[in-house]
Design a protein around this motif. Structure first.
Motif, PDB file in Angstrom:
ATOM      1  N   SER A   1       2.193  19.039  33.900  1.00 38.43           N
ATOM      2  CA  SER A   1       3.347  19.929  33.995  1.00 38.43           C
ATOM      3  C   SER A   1       3.886  20.226  32.601  1.00 38.43           C
ATOM      4  CB  SER A   1       4.447  19.285  34.841  1.00 38.43           C
ATOM      5  OG  SER A   1       4.994  18.171  34.152  1.00 38.43           O
ATOM      6  N   PHE A   2       4.718  21.262  32.490  1.00 42.83           N
ATOM      7  CA  PHE A   2       5.310  21.601  31.201  1.00 42.83           C
ATOM      8  C   PHE A   2       6.179  20.455  30.691  1.00 42.83           C
ATOM      9  CE2 PHE A   2       4.341  25.909  32.738  1.00 42.83           C
ATOM     10  CZ  PHE A   2       3.718  26.413  31.613  1.00 42.83           C
ATOM     11  N   ALA A   3       6.884  19.800  31.603  1.00 42.70           N
ATOM     12  CA  ALA A   3       7.721  18.666  31.192  1.00 42.70           C
ATOM     13  C   ALA A   3       6.854  17.509  30.692  1.00 42.70           C
ATOM     14  CB  ALA A   3       8.596  18.218  32.360  1.00 42.70           C
ATOM     15  N   ALA A   4       5.787  17.201  31.418  1.00 41.46           N
ATOM     16  CA  ALA A   4       4.928  16.075  31.050  1.00 41.46           C
ATOM     17  C   ALA A   4       4.213  16.313  29.728  1.00 41.46           C
ATOM     18  CB  ALA A   4       3.909  15.812  32.153  1.00 41.46           C
ATOM     19  N   MET A   5       3.960  17.577  29.396  1.00 41.41           N
ATOM     20  CA  MET A   5       3.299  17.891  28.128  1.00 41.41           C
ATOM     21  C   MET A   5       4.099  17.412  26.929  1.00 41.41           C
ATOM     22  SD  MET A   5       1.967  21.733  29.053  1.00 41.41           S
ATOM     23  CE  MET A   5       1.971  22.275  27.364  1.00 41.41           C
ATOM     24  N   LYS A   6       5.409  17.302  27.082  1.00 38.19           N
ATOM     25  CA  LYS A   6       6.270  16.908  25.971  1.00 38.19           C
ATOM     26  C   LYS A   6       6.602  15.413  25.985  1.00 38.19           C
ATOM     27  CE  LYS A   6       6.268  21.202  24.871  1.00 38.19           C
ATOM     28  NZ  LYS A   6       5.380  21.665  23.767  1.00 38.19           N
ATOM     29  N   GLU A   7       6.097  14.703  26.989  1.00 35.73           N
ATOM     30  CA  GLU A   7       6.356  13.274  27.098  1.00 35.73           C
ATOM     31  C   GLU A   7       5.433  12.482  26.168  1.00 35.73           C
ATOM     32  OE1 GLU A   7       8.739  11.768  28.773  1.00 35.73           O
ATOM     33  OE2 GLU A   7       9.526  13.702  29.493  1.00 35.73           O
ATOM     34  N   PRO A   8       5.857  11.263  25.775  1.00 27.96           N
ATOM     35  CA  PRO A   8       5.052  10.445  24.853  1.00 27.96           C
ATOM     36  C   PRO A   8       3.614  10.213  25.324  1.00 27.96           C
ATOM     37  CG  PRO A   8       7.256   9.530  25.059  1.00 27.96           C
ATOM     38  CD  PRO A   8       7.160  10.643  26.064  1.00 27.96           C
ATOM     39  N   ALA A   9       3.414  10.037  26.630  1.00 24.56           N
ATOM     40  CA  ALA A   9       2.057   9.743  27.125  1.00 24.56           C
ATOM     41  C   ALA A   9       1.097  10.875  26.804  1.00 24.56           C
ATOM     42  CB  ALA A   9       2.101   9.490  28.632  1.00 24.56           C
ATOM     43  N   HIS A  10       1.565  12.122  26.930  1.00 20.63           N
ATOM     44  CA  HIS A  10       0.683  13.249  26.612  1.00 20.63           C
ATOM     45  C   HIS A  10       0.598  13.473  25.108  1.00 20.63           C
ATOM     46  CE1 HIS A  10      -1.629  16.860  27.347  1.00 20.63           C
ATOM     47  NE2 HIS A  10      -0.844  17.517  26.513  1.00 20.63           N
ATOM     48  N   ARG A  11       1.682  13.208  24.387  1.00 16.44           N
ATOM     49  CA  ARG A  11       1.656  13.416  22.942  1.00 16.44           C
ATOM     50  C   ARG A  11       0.713  12.439  22.231  1.00 16.44           C
ATOM     51  NH1 ARG A  11       5.213  17.015  20.678  1.00 16.44           N
ATOM     52  NH2 ARG A  11       6.940  17.726  21.991  1.00 16.44           N
ATOM     53  N   VAL A  12       0.378  11.355  22.894  1.00 19.04           N
ATOM     54  CA  VAL A  12      -0.668  10.482  22.346  1.00 19.04           C
ATOM     55  C   VAL A  12      -1.994  11.232  22.292  1.00 19.04           C
ATOM     56  CG1 VAL A  12      -2.043   8.404  22.809  1.00 19.04           C
ATOM     57  CG2 VAL A  12       0.444   8.337  23.055  1.00 19.04           C
ATOM     58  N   LEU A  13      -2.219  12.088  23.297  1.00 13.51           N
ATOM     59  CA  LEU A  13      -3.443  12.885  23.348  1.00 13.51           C
ATOM     60  C   LEU A  13      -3.337  14.134  22.486  1.00 13.51           C
ATOM     61  CD1 LEU A  13      -4.054  12.802  27.219  1.00 13.51           C
ATOM     62  CD2 LEU A  13      -4.907  11.200  25.499  1.00 13.51           C
ATOM     63  N   HIS A  14      -2.181  14.777  22.518  1.00  9.28           N
ATOM     64  CA  HIS A  14      -1.960  16.011  21.763  1.00  9.28           C
ATOM     65  C   HIS A  14      -0.599  15.909  21.066  1.00  9.28           C
ATOM     66  CE1 HIS A  14      -1.782  20.135  20.527  1.00  9.28           C
ATOM     67  NE2 HIS A  14      -2.781  20.516  21.297  1.00  9.28           N
ATOM     68  N   PRO A  15      -0.592  15.662  19.769  1.00  6.36           N
ATOM     69  CA  PRO A  15       0.675  15.412  19.070  1.00  6.36           C
ATOM     70  C   PRO A  15       1.655  16.572  19.121  1.00  6.36           C
ATOM     71  CG  PRO A  15      -1.140  15.697  17.512  1.00  6.36           C
ATOM     72  CD  PRO A  15      -1.749  15.571  18.874  1.00  6.36           C
ATOM     73  N   PHE A  16       1.172  17.791  19.438  1.00  6.21           N
ATOM     74  CA  PHE A  16       2.047  18.954  19.486  1.00  6.21           C
ATOM     75  C   PHE A  16       2.463  19.306  20.916  1.00  6.21           C
ATOM     76  CE2 PHE A  16      -0.727  19.326  15.758  1.00  6.21           C
ATOM     77  CZ  PHE A  16       0.242  19.268  14.761  1.00  6.21           C
ATOM     78  N   GLY A  17       2.091  18.459  21.872  1.00  9.34           N
ATOM     79  CA  GLY A  17       2.540  18.637  23.250  1.00  9.34           C
ATOM     80  C   GLY A  17       2.020  19.887  23.912  1.00  9.34           C
ATOM     81  N   GLN A  18       0.724  20.161  23.743  1.00  5.04           N
ATOM     82  CA  GLN A  18       0.121  21.349  24.330  1.00  5.04           C
ATOM     83  C   GLN A  18      -1.110  20.962  25.137  1.00  5.04           C
ATOM     84  OE1 GLN A  18      -0.567  23.524  20.651  1.00  5.04           O
ATOM     85  NE2 GLN A  18       1.396  24.589  20.829  1.00  5.04           N
ATOM     86  N   ILE A  19      -1.757  21.967  25.718  1.00  5.77           N
ATOM     87  CA  ILE A  19      -3.049  21.769  26.377  1.00  5.77           C
ATOM     88  C   ILE A  19      -4.016  22.786  25.756  1.00  5.77           C
ATOM     89  CG2 ILE A  19      -2.031  20.976  28.533  1.00  5.77           C
ATOM     90  CD1 ILE A  19      -3.681  24.270  28.665  1.00  5.77           C
ATOM     91  N   PRO A  20      -5.323  22.566  25.863  1.00  3.50           N
ATOM     92  CA  PRO A  20      -5.959  21.442  26.540  1.00  3.50           C
ATOM     93  C   PRO A  20      -6.156  20.262  25.599  1.00  3.50           C
ATOM     94  CG  PRO A  20      -7.634  22.960  25.816  1.00  3.50           C
ATOM     95  CD  PRO A  20      -6.309  23.561  25.405  1.00  3.50           C
ATOM     96  N   THR A  21      -6.430  19.124  26.200  1.00  2.18           N
ATOM     97  CA  THR A  21      -6.996  18.006  25.463  1.00  2.18           C
ATOM     98  C   THR A  21      -8.336  17.676  26.107  1.00  2.18           C
ATOM     99  OG1 THR A  21      -5.941  16.314  26.846  1.00  2.18           O
ATOM    100  CG2 THR A  21      -4.719  17.074  24.904  1.00  2.18           C
ATOM    101  N   TYR A  22      -9.119  16.898  25.394  1.00  2.00           N
ATOM    102  CA  TYR A  22     -10.473  16.565  25.853  1.00  2.00           C
ATOM    103  C   TYR A  22     -10.666  15.073  25.654  1.00  2.00           C
ATOM    104  CZ  TYR A  22     -15.652  16.608  25.797  1.00  2.00           C
ATOM    105  OH  TYR A  22     -16.992  16.382  26.040  1.00  2.00           O
ATOM    106  N   GLU A  23     -10.979  14.378  26.734  1.00  4.35           N
ATOM    107  CA  GLU A  23     -11.220  12.932  26.667  1.00  4.35           C
ATOM    108  C   GLU A  23     -12.650  12.644  27.103  1.00  4.35           C
ATOM    109  OE1 GLU A  23      -7.727  10.595  28.364  1.00  4.35           O
ATOM    110  OE2 GLU A  23      -7.299  12.672  28.996  1.00  4.35           O
ATOM    111  N   GLU A  24     -13.339  11.892  26.287  1.00 11.39           N
ATOM    112  CA  GLU A  24     -14.730  11.503  26.590  1.00 11.39           C
ATOM    113  C   GLU A  24     -14.900  10.060  26.150  1.00 11.39           C
ATOM    114  OE1 GLU A  24     -18.478  12.639  24.235  1.00 11.39           O
ATOM    115  OE2 GLU A  24     -18.321  14.230  25.742  1.00 11.39           O
ATOM    116  N   GLY A  25     -14.745   9.136  27.091  1.00 11.82           N
ATOM    117  CA  GLY A  25     -14.798   7.726  26.727  1.00 11.82           C
ATOM    118  C   GLY A  25     -13.634   7.376  25.823  1.00 11.82           C
TER     119      GLY A  25
END
Length: 220
Positions: free
Chosen positions: A45-69
């Motif tokens: 969600s737009f709200a979750a994109m700005k939360e710390p858990a997502h910012r670990v994946l994307h420091p600027f709070g955007q999508i997409p991110t890519y996780e592989e292992g």
């Protein structure tokens, strides 16, 4: 060759483009389909994109991110380059042709896309300003300059270099953002270039998957 680890791509929980495939996760989906790599998506969600858990994946709070292992990437240029580097078919084997394909990836993101995105900002955020029409015309003229340069370079060729590559994928996906503006149609070879790219089976699979998710989430 497919990876044993299923990549995960974060996407909009509710895409603002209403399922048109203009969000940047489309180019990642497309690249994965081109190389035959299955993947999962995780809606955010737009709200979750700005939360710390997502910012670990994307420091600027955007999508997409890519996780592989244990690898996490953000920025579509880096993601598509990683996919193309790990799998056959999106980057030529010839060293010079490979370098040129990567060159076109950078050109799409650094030279062509910024002014197209600027036009979107004008349309969505500045429409009520007294100077809106004048500013839109100026931005669209700058886009035309870039399109004219690209049109001359492409000429009557099918793709930008020796064959379809990550450079063509990225360029076509950037140009798709002009859909409905009429600007692309001013350059018939570029319009045909995008149409050829969209006719590729991998694009069709990626777009259908995206539309399926959008329709299912819209029905909830």
């Amino acid at each position: 060759m497919t990876s044993d680890v299923m990549p995960i791509v974060t996407i909009f929980e509710r895409s603002p483009d209403e399922g048109k495939g203009l969000a940047r996760d489309m180019r990642v989906r497309w690249a994965l389909e081109e190389v035959g790599q299955p993947y999962d998506v995780r809606p955010v969600s737009f709200a979750a994109m700005k939360e710390p858990a997502h910012r670990v994946l994307h420091p600027f709070g955007q999508i997409p991110t890519y996780e592989e292992g244990d690898l996490t990437l953000f920025e579509t240029g880096a993601i598509v380059f990683h996919i193309a580097s790990r799998h056959a078919c999106l980057l030529p084997e010839d060293v010079n042709a490979r370098a040129r394909a990567i060159n076109w990836m950078f050109a799409a993101l650094n030279t062509i896309e910024p002014t197209i995105v600027e036009r979107e900002v004008v349309l969505y955020l500045e429409r009520e300003e007294s100077w809106f029409k004048k500013r839109l015309a100026l931005v669209e003229d700058r886009i035309r300059v870039k399109l004219a340069d690209l049109s001359r370079r492409l000429g009557d060729a099918e793709w930008l270099d020796v064959g379809f590559s990550a450079g063509d994928l990225m360029t076509a996906d950037v140009l798709r953002r002009l859909g409905g503006s009429g600007l692309l149609e001013e350059f018939s070879n570029l319009a045909a270039f995008v149409a050829r790219a969209e006719a590729r089976p991998a694009f069709t699979r990626a777009f259908e998957a995206l539309r399926t998710f959008f329709n299912e989430s819209d029905a909830v």
